[in-house]
Design a protein around this motif. Sequence first.
Motif, PDB file in Angstrom:
ATOM      1  N   UNK A   1      57.199  38.484  54.771  1.00 36.33           N
ATOM      2  CA  UNK A   1      57.418  38.436  53.335  1.00 36.33           C
ATOM      3  C   UNK A   1      56.946  37.088  52.815  1.00 36.33           C
ATOM      4  N   UNK A   2      56.327  37.112  51.648  1.00 36.89           N
ATOM      5  CA  UNK A   2      55.880  35.863  51.040  1.00 36.89           C
ATOM      6  C   UNK A   2      56.123  35.931  49.531  1.00 36.89           C
ATOM      7  N   UNK A   3      56.544  34.807  48.993  1.00 35.83           N
ATOM      8  CA  UNK A   3      56.702  34.642  47.558  1.00 35.83           C
ATOM      9  C   UNK A   3      55.757  33.523  47.149  1.00 35.83           C
ATOM     10  N   UNK A   4      54.832  33.837  46.274  1.00 34.81           N
ATOM     11  CA  UNK A   4      53.859  32.850  45.815  1.00 34.81           C
ATOM     12  C   UNK A   4      54.251  32.379  44.423  1.00 34.81           C
ATOM     13  N   UNK A   5      54.592  31.108  44.325  1.00 42.22           N
ATOM     14  CA  UNK A   5      54.912  30.523  43.026  1.00 42.22           C
ATOM     15  C   UNK A   5      53.628  29.982  42.426  1.00 42.22           C
ATOM     16  N   UNK A   6      53.364  30.328  41.181  1.00 39.94           N
ATOM     17  CA  UNK A   6      52.140  29.886  40.536  1.00 39.94           C
ATOM     18  C   UNK A   6      52.365  29.611  39.059  1.00 39.94           C
ATOM     19  N   UNK A   7      51.603  28.655  38.553  1.00 40.55           N
ATOM     20  CA  UNK A   7      51.583  28.435  37.111  1.00 40.55           C
ATOM     21  C   UNK A   7      50.313  29.036  36.522  1.00 40.55           C
ATOM     22  N   UNK A   8      49.548  29.731  37.344  1.00 40.43           N
ATOM     23  CA  UNK A   8      48.299  30.367  36.908  1.00 40.43           C
ATOM     24  C   UNK A   8      48.586  31.824  36.554  1.00 40.43           C
ATOM     25  N   UNK A   9      48.981  32.056  35.319  1.00 41.72           N
ATOM     26  CA  UNK A   9      49.373  33.403  34.914  1.00 41.72           C
ATOM     27  C   UNK A   9      48.216  34.392  34.998  1.00 41.72           C
ATOM     28  N   UNK A  10      46.981  33.935  34.827  1.00 43.69           N
ATOM     29  CA  UNK A  10      45.836  34.844  34.935  1.00 43.69           C
ATOM     30  C   UNK A  10      45.642  35.339  36.355  1.00 43.69           C
ATOM     31  N   UNK A  11      45.924  34.501  37.331  1.00 50.44           N
ATOM     32  CA  UNK A  11      45.809  34.934  38.731  1.00 50.44           C
ATOM     33  C   UNK A  11      46.848  36.016  39.010  1.00 50.44           C
ATOM     34  N   UNK A  12      48.053  35.800  38.553  1.00 53.54           N
ATOM     35  CA  UNK A  12      49.117  36.795  38.725  1.00 53.54           C
ATOM     36  C   UNK A  12      48.726  38.106  38.044  1.00 53.54           C
ATOM     37  N   UNK A  13      48.236  38.019  36.812  1.00 51.00           N
ATOM     38  CA  UNK A  13      47.818  39.207  36.075  1.00 51.00           C
ATOM     39  C   UNK A  13      46.684  39.927  36.795  1.00 51.00           C
ATOM     40  N   UNK A  14      45.718  39.173  37.305  1.00 52.95           N
ATOM     41  CA  UNK A  14      44.586  39.769  38.006  1.00 52.95           C
ATOM     42  C   UNK A  14      45.030  40.483  39.277  1.00 52.95           C
ATOM     43  N   UNK A  15      46.018  39.925  39.958  1.00 49.67           N
ATOM     44  CA  UNK A  15      46.495  40.526  41.207  1.00 49.67           C
ATOM     45  C   UNK A  15      47.159  41.872  40.953  1.00 49.67           C
ATOM     46  N   UNK A  16      47.945  41.953  39.891  1.00 50.48           N
ATOM     47  CA  UNK A  16      48.715  43.170  39.624  1.00 50.48           C
ATOM     48  C   UNK A  16      47.971  44.200  38.778  1.00 50.48           C
ATOM     49  N   UNK A  17      46.744  43.939  38.373  1.00 49.33           N
ATOM     50  CA  UNK A  17      46.009  44.900  37.556  1.00 49.33           C
ATOM     51  C   UNK A  17      44.589  45.069  38.099  1.00 49.33           C
ATOM     52  N   UNK A  18      43.859  45.969  37.483  1.00 54.90           N
ATOM     53  CA  UNK A  18      42.460  46.179  37.832  1.00 54.90           C
ATOM     54  C   UNK A  18      41.539  45.611  36.754  1.00 54.90           C
ATOM     55  N   UNK A  19      42.104  44.875  35.813  1.00 58.81           N
ATOM     56  CA  UNK A  19      41.346  44.362  34.670  1.00 58.81           C
ATOM     57  C   UNK A  19      40.237  43.391  35.064  1.00 58.81           C
ATOM     58  N   UNK A  20      40.335  42.770  36.224  1.00 61.57           N
ATOM     59  CA  UNK A  20      39.380  41.746  36.622  1.00 61.57           C
ATOM     60  C   UNK A  20      38.388  42.231  37.675  1.00 61.57           C
ATOM     61  N   UNK A  21      38.420  43.528  37.985  1.00 58.18           N
ATOM     62  CA  UNK A  21      37.550  44.068  39.037  1.00 58.18           C
ATOM     63  C   UNK A  21      36.070  43.792  38.772  1.00 58.18           C
TER      64      UNK A  21
END
Length: 93
Positions: free
Chosen positions: A1-21
């Motif tokens: 298990x890993x929890x990644x803390x980030x202040x890069x909201x675009x990276x988080x958004x890109x990971x959870x969506x297909x918008x950046x494919x």
Amino acid sequence: EIVLETDASQVKQAFYSDDFDDNAVGGLIAELKFLVLVNFSRFCFVSVSRECNRVAHAIAASGYECVEGFGQILSSLPDQINVIVADELSAHE
């Protein structure tokens, strides 16, 4: 298990969506998703303020100063990193 803390909201958004494919970084995001899938049973991003990532930013900045091709192995953290960590620890006591 890993929890990644980030202040890069675009990276988080890109990971959870297909918008950046189809974006220039789509390949990096696809690789990140694959690596997470095959290496961790659970994974999540947690958004934190930039202030909470002071240590990570300081380490990244020191890595940016490294010379390519020169293997630098640190037996301990640089002094400026130790100062930030000590400051963070004292703030939470």
